[in-house]
Design a protein around this motif. Structure first.
Motif, PDB file in Angstrom:
ATOM      1  N   VAL A  45     -13.881 -30.715  -7.833  1.00 15.23           N
ATOM      2  CA  VAL A  45     -14.686 -30.574  -6.618  1.00 15.23           C
ATOM      3  C   VAL A  45     -16.152 -30.820  -6.929  1.00 15.23           C
ATOM      4  O   VAL A  45     -16.854 -31.565  -6.222  1.00 15.23           O
ATOM      5  CB  VAL A  45     -14.480 -29.179  -5.998  1.00 15.23           C
ATOM      6  CG1 VAL A  45     -15.464 -28.943  -4.844  1.00 15.23           C
ATOM      7  CG2 VAL A  45     -13.047 -29.002  -5.515  1.00 15.23           C
ATOM      8  N   ALA A  46     -16.640 -30.196  -8.002  1.00 14.65           N
ATOM      9  CA  ALA A  46     -18.049 -30.344  -8.369  1.00 14.65           C
ATOM     10  C   ALA A  46     -18.385 -31.790  -8.699  1.00 14.65           C
ATOM     11  O   ALA A  46     -19.470 -32.283  -8.361  1.00 14.65           O
ATOM     12  CB  ALA A  46     -18.369 -29.433  -9.550  1.00 14.65           C
TER      13      ALA A  46
ATOM     14  N   GLN B  98     -17.481 -12.424  -9.127  1.00 14.54           N
ATOM     15  CA  GLN B  98     -17.074 -13.521 -10.009  1.00 14.54           C
ATOM     16  C   GLN B  98     -16.060 -13.077 -11.057  1.00 14.54           C
ATOM     17  O   GLN B  98     -15.475 -13.925 -11.747  1.00 14.54           O
ATOM     18  CB  GLN B  98     -18.303 -14.144 -10.689  1.00 14.54           C
ATOM     19  CG  GLN B  98     -19.330 -14.706  -9.724  1.00 14.54           C
ATOM     20  CD  GLN B  98     -18.776 -15.835  -8.852  1.00 14.54           C
ATOM     21  OE1 GLN B  98     -17.609 -16.190  -8.921  1.00 14.54           O
ATOM     22  NE2 GLN B  98     -19.631 -16.405  -8.025  1.00 14.54           N
TER      23      GLN B  98
ATOM     24  N   ILE C  45     -20.141 -18.815  -4.784  1.00 15.02           N
ATOM     25  CA  ILE C  45     -19.027 -19.750  -4.734  1.00 15.02           C
ATOM     26  C   ILE C  45     -17.795 -19.113  -5.356  1.00 15.02           C
ATOM     27  O   ILE C  45     -17.889 -18.475  -6.415  1.00 15.02           O
ATOM     28  CB  ILE C  45     -19.378 -21.041  -5.484  1.00 15.02           C
ATOM     29  CG1 ILE C  45     -20.579 -21.731  -4.816  1.00 15.02           C
ATOM     30  CG2 ILE C  45     -18.195 -22.001  -5.538  1.00 15.02           C
ATOM     31  CD1 ILE C  45     -21.127 -22.901  -5.607  1.00 15.02           C
ATOM     32  N   THR C  46     -16.653 -19.273  -4.699  1.00 19.08           N
ATOM     33  CA  THR C  46     -15.387 -18.865  -5.295  1.00 19.08           C
ATOM     34  C   THR C  46     -14.859 -20.055  -6.098  1.00 19.08           C
ATOM     35  O   THR C  46     -14.503 -21.089  -5.538  1.00 19.08           O
ATOM     36  CB  THR C  46     -14.370 -18.461  -4.218  1.00 19.08           C
ATOM     37  OG1 THR C  46     -14.903 -17.356  -3.473  1.00 19.08           O
ATOM     38  CG2 THR C  46     -13.052 -18.037  -4.851  1.00 19.08           C
ATOM     39  N   PHE C  47     -14.825 -19.888  -7.408  1.00 15.29           N
ATOM     40  CA  PHE C  47     -14.456 -21.000  -8.284  1.00 15.29           C
ATOM     41  C   PHE C  47     -12.949 -20.993  -8.528  1.00 15.29           C
ATOM     42  O   PHE C  47     -12.449 -20.223  -9.346  1.00 15.29           O
ATOM     43  CB  PHE C  47     -15.194 -20.887  -9.618  1.00 15.29           C
ATOM     44  CG  PHE C  47     -16.687 -20.972  -9.499  1.00 15.29           C
ATOM     45  CD1 PHE C  47     -17.306 -22.191  -9.246  1.00 15.29           C
ATOM     46  CD2 PHE C  47     -17.471 -19.844  -9.625  1.00 15.29           C
ATOM     47  CE1 PHE C  47     -18.685 -22.281  -9.138  1.00 15.29           C
ATOM     48  CE2 PHE C  47     -18.854 -19.924  -9.524  1.00 15.29           C
ATOM     49  CZ  PHE C  47     -19.466 -21.139  -9.276  1.00 15.29           C
TER      50      PHE C  47
ATOM     51  N   TYR D 101     -27.541 -25.628  -3.264  1.00 16.74           N
ATOM     52  CA  TYR D 101     -26.734 -24.557  -2.678  1.00 16.74           C
ATOM     53  C   TYR D 101     -27.591 -23.620  -1.822  1.00 16.74           C
ATOM     54  O   TYR D 101     -27.133 -23.112  -0.791  1.00 16.74           O
ATOM     55  CB  TYR D 101     -26.036 -23.739  -3.767  1.00 16.74           C
ATOM     56  CG  TYR D 101     -24.990 -24.498  -4.554  1.00 16.74           C
ATOM     57  CD1 TYR D 101     -24.052 -25.302  -3.923  1.00 16.74           C
ATOM     58  CD2 TYR D 101     -24.944 -24.409  -5.946  1.00 16.74           C
ATOM     59  CE1 TYR D 101     -23.099 -26.002  -4.649  1.00 16.74           C
ATOM     60  CE2 TYR D 101     -23.998 -25.101  -6.685  1.00 16.74           C
ATOM     61  CZ  TYR D 101     -23.080 -25.898  -6.035  1.00 16.74           C
ATOM     62  OH  TYR D 101     -22.137 -26.590  -6.756  1.00 16.74           O
TER      63      TYR D 101
ATOM     64  N   GLN E 194     -17.150 -19.975 -13.618  1.00 14.46           N
ATOM     65  CA  GLN E 194     -16.406 -21.164 -13.210  1.00 14.46           C
ATOM     66  C   GLN E 194     -15.073 -21.303 -13.935  1.00 14.46           C
ATOM     67  O   GLN E 194     -14.236 -22.107 -13.530  1.00 14.46           O
ATOM     68  CB  GLN E 194     -17.260 -22.405 -13.452  1.00 14.46           C
ATOM     69  CG  GLN E 194     -18.526 -22.433 -12.618  1.00 14.46           C
ATOM     70  CD  GLN E 194     -19.312 -23.717 -12.785  1.00 14.46           C
ATOM     71  OE1 GLN E 194     -18.760 -24.774 -13.056  1.00 14.46           O
ATOM     72  NE2 GLN E 194     -20.622 -23.644 -12.641  1.00 14.46           N
TER      73      GLN E 194
ATOM     74  N   GLU F 268      -9.466 -25.788  -9.255  1.00 20.02           N
ATOM     75  CA  GLU F 268      -9.809 -27.184  -8.982  1.00 20.02           C
ATOM     76  C   GLU F 268     -11.310 -27.435  -8.994  1.00 20.02           C
ATOM     77  O   GLU F 268     -11.765 -28.559  -8.741  1.00 20.02           O
ATOM     78  CB  GLU F 268      -9.253 -27.611  -7.608  1.00 20.02           C
ATOM     79  CG  GLU F 268      -7.759 -27.475  -7.452  1.00 20.02           C
ATOM     80  CD  GLU F 268      -7.374 -26.082  -6.953  1.00 20.02           C
ATOM     81  OE1 GLU F 268      -8.295 -25.297  -6.592  1.00 20.02           O
ATOM     82  OE2 GLU F 268      -6.163 -25.773  -6.952  1.00 20.02           O
ATOM     83  N   TRP F 269     -12.108 -26.393  -9.286  1.00 21.33           N
ATOM     84  CA  TRP F 269     -13.547 -26.519  -9.136  1.00 21.33           C
ATOM     85  C   TRP F 269     -14.156 -27.687  -9.919  1.00 21.33           C
ATOM     86  O   TRP F 269     -15.024 -28.398  -9.383  1.00 21.33           O
ATOM     87  CB  TRP F 269     -14.255 -25.221  -9.504  1.00 21.33           C
ATOM     88  CG  TRP F 269     -15.742 -25.375  -9.443  1.00 21.33           C
ATOM     89  CD1 TRP F 269     -16.625 -25.436 -10.463  1.00 21.33           C
ATOM     90  CD2 TRP F 269     -16.513 -25.573  -8.243  1.00 21.33           C
ATOM     91  NE1 TRP F 269     -17.896 -25.645 -10.006  1.00 21.33           N
ATOM     92  CE2 TRP F 269     -17.859 -25.734  -8.642  1.00 21.33           C
ATOM     93  CE3 TRP F 269     -16.198 -25.636  -6.877  1.00 21.33           C
ATOM     94  CZ2 TRP F 269     -18.890 -25.938  -7.731  1.00 21.33           C
ATOM     95  CZ3 TRP F 269     -17.224 -25.842  -5.975  1.00 21.33           C
ATOM     96  CH2 TRP F 269     -18.550 -25.996  -6.402  1.00 21.33           C
TER      97      TRP F 269
END
Length: 438
Positions: A402-403, A139, A393-395, A212, A106, A398-399
């Motif tokens: 978003v989370a 990742q 997930i592509t982190f 998810y 992340q 802005e993750w």
């Protein structure tokens, strides 16, 4: 009060002095891809590393690396809670203090200026990228550049009360539909025990990590091809409904799970209060530890994460990647250490060391290895099955925002303070604003 770089690293330095006396010496004395002739002999590398028993085991085996290369390495271990800040401090104010650093998935995008692309190094060293499942490998990529190689990774499994399942002639559920039926059966036969323990409370996105799999299992995605929120599609909203229905409709999750963080759900299972727990594989050691759990190893079983009927198995992953610092003045020597760490034989040696109990493996040869699976009861083959076709997930940078929007929506939907469509449509609008601001 915010920590300064010198404070973080001074506090962490004590971790580097962790005693290695009596630990096993590595038998891995030949690593493919290392430069012959020890051209970097006498170089000392500095490594910034999160605290983990796996990496302590690497540190204990550094003599084998030095024997092969003439290079020494000094590890600085930082607790997880301070690791992101330590990496950020090194990126913003570092002077090339560290040559190699490890980062969680992340964080990789936001640390783009800390890590140097390693595509050329990987090609030159002949490191085959199919050594890692794509779910882990992707990742370490940002903008089609490889910034890090996976070294630590977690997958999710379904832990269950083997003693209760045997007592009532139940089988581990292969689908989410079967999980509901199994949970109901357990509650009917074992009053006071909940069918499943899952978290719905807010806290670092922990109430999203099981969901998810519901999302992907319904064929939905978090984002569309343009990077806009897609989780509030019809399939996405149904996946949320399915997840919160474990609590609100089927009532196989305890009422207290509205405020559960992940550790709460683990503790609830460990105290004998639930029959099933979908969670990270590393939790196994916690669930059979008499200091933290009432369960014995004989009572605990595990199985692959359930899926929807007719859909492939998935697992949300957590991946840590090693990269070379952009400011390092010893990049070629650092590439030697990266190559040594990326050797499947090193990972296997740690897995099979009877003095080590870390289950973590990220390399495909070890996930399907007979000896590894014999030691851990087949856990790694289950992990390989989940990793084979899972989404991830592509982190982006802005993750975190978003989370936060998503976990708030999940908490609202689980509590009933907002309907599933209202909560997640509002989250989608918020995420669009976050993406637009960049």
């Amino acid at each position: 009060m915010a920590l300064h770089r010198r404070d973080i690293l001074a506090a962490a330095a004590g971790g580097a002095a962790w005693a290695t006396a009596g630990r096993a010496q590595a038998s891995v004395t030949a690593t493919p891809g290392l430069r012959p002739g020890k051209p970097f002999a006498g170089t000392e590398l500095k490594v910034l590393c999160v605290v983990a028993s796996q990496f302590r085991a690497h540190e204990a085996r550094l003599a084998a690396f030095t024997e092969q290369t003439g290079i020494t390495a000094k590890y600085t271990f930082v607790p997880f809670a301070s690791m992101r800040e330590a990496l950020t401090a090194e990126m913003v104010g570092g002077g090339g203090d560290y040559d190699l650093a490890i980062a969680m998935d992340q964080w990789v995008a936001s640390l783009n200026n800390l890590l140097d692309p390693i595509d050329d190094i990987v090609r030159a060293k002949g490191i085959p990228l199919d050594r890692w499942p794509e779910a882990h490998l992707r990742q370490g990529r940002v903008n089609n550049r490889l910034l890090g190689l996976p070294s630590r990774g977690h997958v999710q499994l379904l832990f269950y009360r083997k003693d209760l399942f045997e007592k009532h002639n139940l089988t581990p559920p292969a689908t989410w539909e079967a999980l509901v039926e199994t949970g109901r059966a357990i509650q009917e036969k074992e009053p006071g025990i909940s069918g499943v323990s899952v978290p719905y409370g807010r806290g670092n996105g922990q109430n999203l990590m099981v969901w998810y799999n519901f999302l992907w299992g319904r064929g939905a995605q978090l984002f569309d091809a343009q990077g806009q929120p897609a989780f509030n599609s019809a399939a996405g909203l149904q996946s949320v409904q399915d997840y919160v229905d474990l609590l609100r409709r089927h009532r196989i999750a305890p009422a207290g799970s509205l405020s559960f963080a992940e550790q709460d759900s683990v503790n609830f299972m460990g105290q004998g209060n639930a029959a099933m727990l979908p969670v990270w594989w590393w939790v196994r050691s916690t669930l059979v530890n008499p200091q933290s759990s009432r369960l014995s190893e004989a009572q605990l079983g595990f199985a692959p994460m359930p899926s929807y009927a007719g859909r492939p198995r998935t697992t949300f992953t957590n991946t840590w990647v090693w990269g070379i610092s952009r400011r390092s003045r010893r990049k070629e020597a650092a590439a030697e250490l990266l190559t040594w760490i990326a050797n499947p034989a090193l990972e296997k040696e740690v897995l099979l060391d009877p003095r080590e109990n870390d289950v973590v493996a990220v390399m495909q040869p070890n996930l399907v290895d007979d000896q590894v699976n014999a030691r851990f009861g087949g856990m790694h083959r289950f992990a390989a099955e989940g990793l084979a076709r899972t989404e991830s997930i592509t982190f982006g940078p802005e993750w975190p925002q978003v989370a936060e929007a998503l976990e708030t929506a999940m908490s609202e939907a689980a509590s009933g303070s907002r309907s599933v469509p209202d909560a997640f449509n509002a989250a989608a609008a918020q995420v669009r604003r976050i993406v637009r601001r960049g």
